[in-house]
Design a protein around this motif. Structure first.
Motif, PDB file in Angstrom:
ATOM      1  N   THR A 390      -4.346  -2.915  11.435  1.00 27.72           N
ATOM      2  CA  THR A 390      -3.084  -2.434  11.996  1.00 27.72           C
ATOM      3  C   THR A 390      -2.128  -2.012  10.897  1.00 27.72           C
ATOM      4  OG1 THR A 390      -3.343  -3.924  13.889  1.00 27.72           O
ATOM      5  CG2 THR A 390      -1.139  -3.052  13.464  1.00 27.72           C
ATOM      6  N   SER A 391      -2.085  -2.773   9.814  1.00 24.31           N
ATOM      7  CA  SER A 391      -1.120  -2.501   8.742  1.00 24.31           C
ATOM      8  C   SER A 391      -1.372  -1.159   8.078  1.00 24.31           C
ATOM      9  CB  SER A 391      -1.184  -3.624   7.699  1.00 24.31           C
ATOM     10  OG  SER A 391      -0.842  -4.873   8.276  1.00 24.31           O
ATOM     11  N   PHE A 392      -2.615  -0.892   7.675  1.00 25.22           N
ATOM     12  CA  PHE A 392      -2.827   0.359   6.941  1.00 25.22           C
ATOM     13  C   PHE A 392      -2.729   1.574   7.857  1.00 25.22           C
ATOM     14  CE2 PHE A 392      -7.431   0.445   8.051  1.00 25.22           C
ATOM     15  CZ  PHE A 392      -7.643   1.809   8.162  1.00 25.22           C
ATOM     16  N   ILE A 393      -3.077   1.409   9.132  1.00 22.05           N
ATOM     17  CA  ILE A 393      -2.960   2.544  10.049  1.00 22.05           C
ATOM     18  C   ILE A 393      -1.494   2.819  10.370  1.00 22.05           C
ATOM     19  CG2 ILE A 393      -3.437   3.318  12.399  1.00 22.05           C
ATOM     20  CD1 ILE A 393      -6.185   2.091  12.145  1.00 22.05           C
ATOM     21  N   ILE A 394      -0.691   1.772  10.544  1.00 19.36           N
ATOM     22  CA  ILE A 394       0.737   1.971  10.784  1.00 19.36           C
ATOM     23  C   ILE A 394       1.369   2.742   9.627  1.00 19.36           C
ATOM     24  CG2 ILE A 394       2.959   0.738  10.715  1.00 19.36           C
ATOM     25  CD1 ILE A 394       1.858  -1.248  12.668  1.00 19.36           C
ATOM     26  N   VAL A 395       1.107   2.298   8.400  1.00 17.40           N
ATOM     27  CA  VAL A 395       1.705   2.966   7.245  1.00 17.40           C
ATOM     28  C   VAL A 395       1.174   4.394   7.117  1.00 17.40           C
ATOM     29  CG1 VAL A 395       1.957   2.925   4.736  1.00 17.40           C
ATOM     30  CG2 VAL A 395       2.134   0.790   6.044  1.00 17.40           C
ATOM     31  N   MET A 396      -0.112   4.575   7.334  1.00 19.52           N
ATOM     32  CA  MET A 396      -0.683   5.914   7.243  1.00 19.52           C
ATOM     33  C   MET A 396       0.000   6.868   8.217  1.00 19.52           C
ATOM     34  SD  MET A 396      -4.585   7.180   8.028  1.00 19.52           S
ATOM     35  CE  MET A 396      -4.334   7.034   9.792  1.00 19.52           C
ATOM     36  N   GLU A 397       0.238   6.413   9.450  1.00 17.16           N
ATOM     37  CA  GLU A 397       0.878   7.272  10.441  1.00 17.16           C
ATOM     38  C   GLU A 397       2.379   7.425  10.186  1.00 17.16           C
ATOM     39  OE1 GLU A 397      -1.084   7.428  14.543  1.00 17.16           O
ATOM     40  OE2 GLU A 397      -1.116   5.284  14.089  1.00 17.16           O
ATOM     41  N   MET A 398       3.002   6.414   9.585  1.00 19.21           N
ATOM     42  CA  MET A 398       4.439   6.483   9.332  1.00 19.21           C
ATOM     43  C   MET A 398       4.794   7.449   8.222  1.00 19.21           C
ATOM     44  SD  MET A 398       5.389   2.448   9.631  1.00 19.21           S
ATOM     45  CE  MET A 398       7.124   2.605   9.329  1.00 19.21           C
ATOM     46  N   ILE A 399       3.881   7.661   7.270  1.00 21.61           N
ATOM     47  CA  ILE A 399       4.177   8.537   6.138  1.00 21.61           C
ATOM     48  C   ILE A 399       3.318   9.797   6.148  1.00 21.61           C
ATOM     49  CG2 ILE A 399       4.893   6.602   4.689  1.00 21.61           C
ATOM     50  CD1 ILE A 399       2.172   6.819   3.273  1.00 21.61           C
ATOM     51  N   ASP A 400       2.538   9.988   7.246  1.00 21.52           N
ATOM     52  CA  ASP A 400       1.609  11.118   7.297  1.00 21.52           C
ATOM     53  C   ASP A 400       0.718  11.099   6.062  1.00 21.52           C
ATOM     54  OD1 ASP A 400       0.365  13.345   8.298  1.00 21.52           O
ATOM     55  OD2 ASP A 400       1.834  14.761   7.517  1.00 21.52           O
ATOM     56  N   GLY A 401       0.158   9.917   5.792  1.00 26.44           N
ATOM     57  CA  GLY A 401      -0.574   9.706   4.545  1.00 26.44           C
ATOM     58  C   GLY A 401      -2.070   9.678   4.688  1.00 26.44           C
ATOM     59  N   ARG A 402      -2.626  10.618   5.431  1.00 22.38           N
ATOM     60  CA  ARG A 402      -4.084  10.630   5.607  1.00 22.38           C
ATOM     61  C   ARG A 402      -4.823  10.856   4.289  1.00 22.38           C
ATOM     62  NH1 ARG A 402      -1.591  12.257   9.988  1.00 22.38           N
ATOM     63  NH2 ARG A 402      -2.316  11.571  12.044  1.00 22.38           N
ATOM     64  N   ALA A 403      -4.175  11.505   3.350  1.00 24.57           N
ATOM     65  CA  ALA A 403      -4.817  11.700   2.045  1.00 24.57           C
ATOM     66  C   ALA A 403      -4.991  10.385   1.300  1.00 24.57           C
ATOM     67  CB  ALA A 403      -3.987  12.670   1.201  1.00 24.57           C
ATOM     68  N   MET A 404      -4.245   9.345   1.706  1.00 25.68           N
ATOM     69  CA  MET A 404      -4.319   8.044   1.048  1.00 25.68           C
ATOM     70  C   MET A 404      -5.079   7.015   1.867  1.00 25.68           C
ATOM     71  SD  MET A 404      -0.551   7.384  -0.594  1.00 25.68           S
ATOM     72  CE  MET A 404      -1.127   5.812  -1.239  1.00 25.68           C
ATOM     73  N   VAL A 405      -5.809   7.442   2.879  1.00 25.52           N
ATOM     74  CA  VAL A 405      -6.379   6.485   3.819  1.00 25.52           C
ATOM     75  C   VAL A 405      -7.267   5.452   3.127  1.00 25.52           C
ATOM     76  CG1 VAL A 405      -8.307   8.050   4.393  1.00 25.52           C
ATOM     77  CG2 VAL A 405      -7.624   6.237   5.988  1.00 25.52           C
ATOM     78  N   LEU A 406      -8.104   5.866   2.178  1.00 26.00           N
ATOM     79  CA  LEU A 406      -8.985   4.914   1.506  1.00 26.00           C
ATOM     80  C   LEU A 406      -8.191   3.946   0.638  1.00 26.00           C
ATOM     81  CD1 LEU A 406     -12.011   7.188   0.514  1.00 26.00           C
ATOM     82  CD2 LEU A 406     -11.842   5.581   2.423  1.00 26.00           C
ATOM     83  N   SER A 407      -7.167   4.463  -0.050  1.00 22.55           N
ATOM     84  CA  SER A 407      -6.339   3.599  -0.890  1.00 22.55           C
ATOM     85  C   SER A 407      -5.572   2.585  -0.045  1.00 22.55           C
ATOM     86  CB  SER A 407      -5.354   4.450  -1.704  1.00 22.55           C
ATOM     87  OG  SER A 407      -6.032   5.380  -2.516  1.00 22.55           O
ATOM     88  N   LEU A 408      -5.015   3.045   1.066  1.00 32.13           N
ATOM     89  CA  LEU A 408      -4.280   2.138   1.942  1.00 32.13           C
ATOM     90  C   LEU A 408      -5.202   1.091   2.560  1.00 32.13           C
ATOM     91  CD1 LEU A 408      -1.932   4.676   3.798  1.00 32.13           C
ATOM     92  CD2 LEU A 408      -1.378   3.219   1.836  1.00 32.13           C
ATOM     93  N   MET A 409      -6.399   1.510   2.926  1.00 37.14           N
ATOM     94  CA  MET A 409      -7.362   0.577   3.497  1.00 37.14           C
ATOM     95  C   MET A 409      -7.741  -0.506   2.485  1.00 37.14           C
ATOM     96  SD  MET A 409     -11.101   1.396   5.150  1.00 37.14           S
ATOM     97  CE  MET A 409     -10.413   2.749   6.100  1.00 37.14           C
ATOM     98  N   ALA A 410      -8.005  -0.087   1.256  1.00 40.41           N
ATOM     99  CA  ALA A 410      -8.365  -1.050   0.217  1.00 40.41           C
ATOM    100  C   ALA A 410      -7.207  -1.997  -0.077  1.00 40.41           C
ATOM    101  CB  ALA A 410      -8.773  -0.308  -1.053  1.00 40.41           C
ATOM    102  N   ALA A 411      -5.982  -1.470  -0.102  1.00 38.08           N
ATOM    103  CA  ALA A 411      -4.809  -2.304  -0.357  1.00 38.08           C
ATOM    104  C   ALA A 411      -4.642  -3.348   0.741  1.00 38.08           C
ATOM    105  CB  ALA A 411      -3.559  -1.427  -0.447  1.00 38.08           C
ATOM    106  N   ALA A 412      -4.812  -2.944   1.990  1.00 35.40           N
ATOM    107  CA  ALA A 412      -4.655  -3.879   3.106  1.00 35.40           C
ATOM    108  C   ALA A 412      -5.715  -4.971   3.062  1.00 35.40           C
ATOM    109  CB  ALA A 412      -4.734  -3.118   4.431  1.00 35.40           C
ATOM    110  N   MET A 413      -6.949  -4.608   2.782  1.00 33.02           N
ATOM    111  CA  MET A 413      -8.025  -5.597   2.775  1.00 33.02           C
ATOM    112  C   MET A 413      -7.864  -6.586   1.627  1.00 33.02           C
ATOM    113  SD  MET A 413      -9.611  -4.897   5.457  1.00 33.02           S
ATOM    114  CE  MET A 413      -9.871  -3.554   6.620  1.00 33.02           C
ATOM    115  N   LEU A 414      -7.517  -6.097   0.437  1.00 31.34           N
ATOM    116  CA  LEU A 414      -7.366  -6.987  -0.709  1.00 31.34           C
ATOM    117  C   LEU A 414      -6.173  -7.920  -0.525  1.00 31.34           C
ATOM    118  CD1 LEU A 414      -8.161  -7.939  -3.497  1.00 31.34           C
ATOM    119  CD2 LEU A 414      -6.900  -6.009  -4.481  1.00 31.34           C
TER     120      LEU A 414
END
Length: 483
Positions: A390-414
């Motif tokens: 939920t966290s990385f998808i919320i941030v991805m949609e809030m900033i239109d950050g699809r280009a960062m999806v892998l980075s955001l996913m890794a950040a959330a999991m770690l």
């Protein structure tokens, strides 16, 4: 032997079941209504905080009286009349979904009455300048509306209490953040834990309709706008890793602090809070007002404006912003007012990312800071809620950050992995306390002990007391909060 579906027979069966279509129409109508309630709550919250900002700008020192007085009034009203409205409301929805909770006890967690109280008292918290968000409370607001549809549905309908609550909670997240994907994932990760094929359509329809209502009022805009993502390099890798690790630790400690405050620490402040909750709330409000004045007003409210300034490279907040915002959010939560931690958590994580960019990126800070800010928001929210998807998808949609999806996913999991080593999951822990209390009393709660930011724990009445007479909010509880 399995046969292919008979299209015409299935179509005839569907069209001939008028009652099923009536049930679906009722649910869809309530989904639209849930979206309207979230929109109204958004308007109320934004206007309330605007009024507070005008007060702070015109007479800064008045907040030393205004904030504690209004905080005490909110807590008194919540404890006296609407104990189920305390906190963000997400644990209440999770508790209402538990099969051990009776239908009578479920009304203490979600109802139209609590929905209206949540909207008014939540907006009042922002009118007081408290460090709280409206996004988490929107879950309880929408779930209460959707759950009310049950009274009009036929017995045995596939759209049961659980389906309506999950659909409402997911619709609340989707409408509040303008993040439909986050609504779907939130329904899976926090509410239902799995998707039932019979109720998928209800959940997705509620998300779509509530989201469309929100978009029709606010436009199809991302919450924090769009960020430009330059090519990633090793220059960003190590500062980004430091942001994620730090947010994982801070978020875990913050979550642990909230849980400890809820359960009741063996210190005099916790004892005073149990004995004199309204006076404690006034003291917490005074501390929040002082912190707000020290920070130049940056810690007041949910923190969305500070995040937008950081992303635009125009922020001038103090280097102590992260610490001050964290303390202000904790005190707001501990006071027991209706209000969530989603938005404040995002602002704390953004502050960590912004500070790291200023420290390590030098002349490239303005260009690369948005990357670290996005990683910080994702990591701190994931660590605090222990809901990484939920966290990385919320941030991805809030900033239109699809280009960062892998980075955001890794950040959330770690960050989530680190937080799990430090603290129990926040929402499930709060929900467990509420479920224990509901099972222990066996009846609707006569009194609910407000908690640190995201729930309210029901307590049984004192022996020999009249259950129809609510005790004074300043009266010590009959027993400690369930542990």
């Amino acid at each position: 032997m399995n046969r292919e579906p008979d299209f015409f027979q299935n179509l005839q069966d569907e069209l001939s079941d008028g009652r099923a279509w009536l049930d679906r129409s009722i649910v869809l109508g309530y989904a639209v209504l849930a979206g309207l309630f979230v929109v109204a709550f958004t308007y109320m919250s934004e206007h309330a905080f605007e009024w507070f900002k005008h007060l702070h700008a015109s007479s800064p020192w008045v907040v030393l009286i205004w904030t504690p007085a209004l905080t005490a009034g909110i807590v008194w009203c919540t404890r006296r009349y609407f104990p189920g409205a305390s906190g963000s409301g997400i644990p209440q929805v999770i508790s209402a979904l538990d099969p051990q909770v009776s239908s009578s006890a479920r009304r203490n967690f979600v109802s139209l009455r609590l929905t209206l109280a949540k909207m008014v008292l939540g907006a009042a918290g922002l009118l007081a300048g408290l460090s709280a968000g409206r996004e988490g409370p929107s879950v309880q607001v929408a779930a209460g509306v959707m759950h009310d549809a049950r009274r009009w549905l036929r017995p045995g309908s596939a759209m049961n209490d659980q389906a309506l609550l999950v659909a409402g909670g997911a619709a609340g997240i989707a409408a509040a953040f303008n993040a439909p994907l986050a609504g779907v994932v939130f329904a899976i990760e926090e509410l239902s834990k799995r998707m039932d094929s019979r109720t998928n359509g209800v959940i997705i329809s509620a998300i779509v309709l509530a989201g469309l209502v929100s978009i029709s009022f606010f436009g199809n805009l991302t919450y924090f706008g769009s960020i430009a993502v330059p090519g990633l390099s090793w220059q960003v890798f190590f500062p980004g890793l430091a942001v994620v690790l730090l947010c994982g630790v801070l978020g875990g400690l913050f979550s642990r602090l909230l849980v400890a405050s809820i359960e009741g620490m063996p210190d005099r402040w916790s004892r005073y809070r149990r004995a004199k909750p309204v006076r404690f709330a006034a003291g917490a409000g005074l501390a929040i007002a002082v912190i707000g004045l020290v920070s130049g007003g940056a810690t007041f409210g949910a923190g969305a404006e500070e995040v937008r300034s950081m992303l635009a490279g125009e922020s001038d907040v103090t280097r102590l912003y992260v610490l001050l915002k964290l303390v202000a959010t904790w005190l707001t939560a501990w006071s027991g007012v209706p209000g969530g931690i989603f938005a404040p958590s995002l602002s704390i994580g953004a502050g960590v990312g912004n500070d790291m960019a200023q420290l390590f990126l030098g002349s490239d800070a303005r260009m690369l800071a948005p990357i670290l800010i996005a990683l910080g928001m994702t990591a701190f929210l994931a660590a605090t809620t222990q809901a990484p998807l939920t966290s990385f998808i919320i941030v991805m949609e809030m900033i239109d950050g699809r280009a960062m999806v892998l980075s955001l996913m890794a950040a959330a999991m770690l960050a989530n992995l680190i937080a799990r080593l430090i603290s129990r999951p926040l929402y499930s822990t709060l929900s467990s306390l509420m479920i224990q209390a509901a099972i222990k009393t066996g009846e609707p709660a006569q009194r609910m002990e407000t908690t640190a930011g995201d729930t309210a724990v029901a307590e049984p009445p004192e022996a020999g007391s009249d259950p129809a007479t609510p005790p004074s909010p300043e009266t010590p509880p009959a027993s400690g909060s369930p542990r």
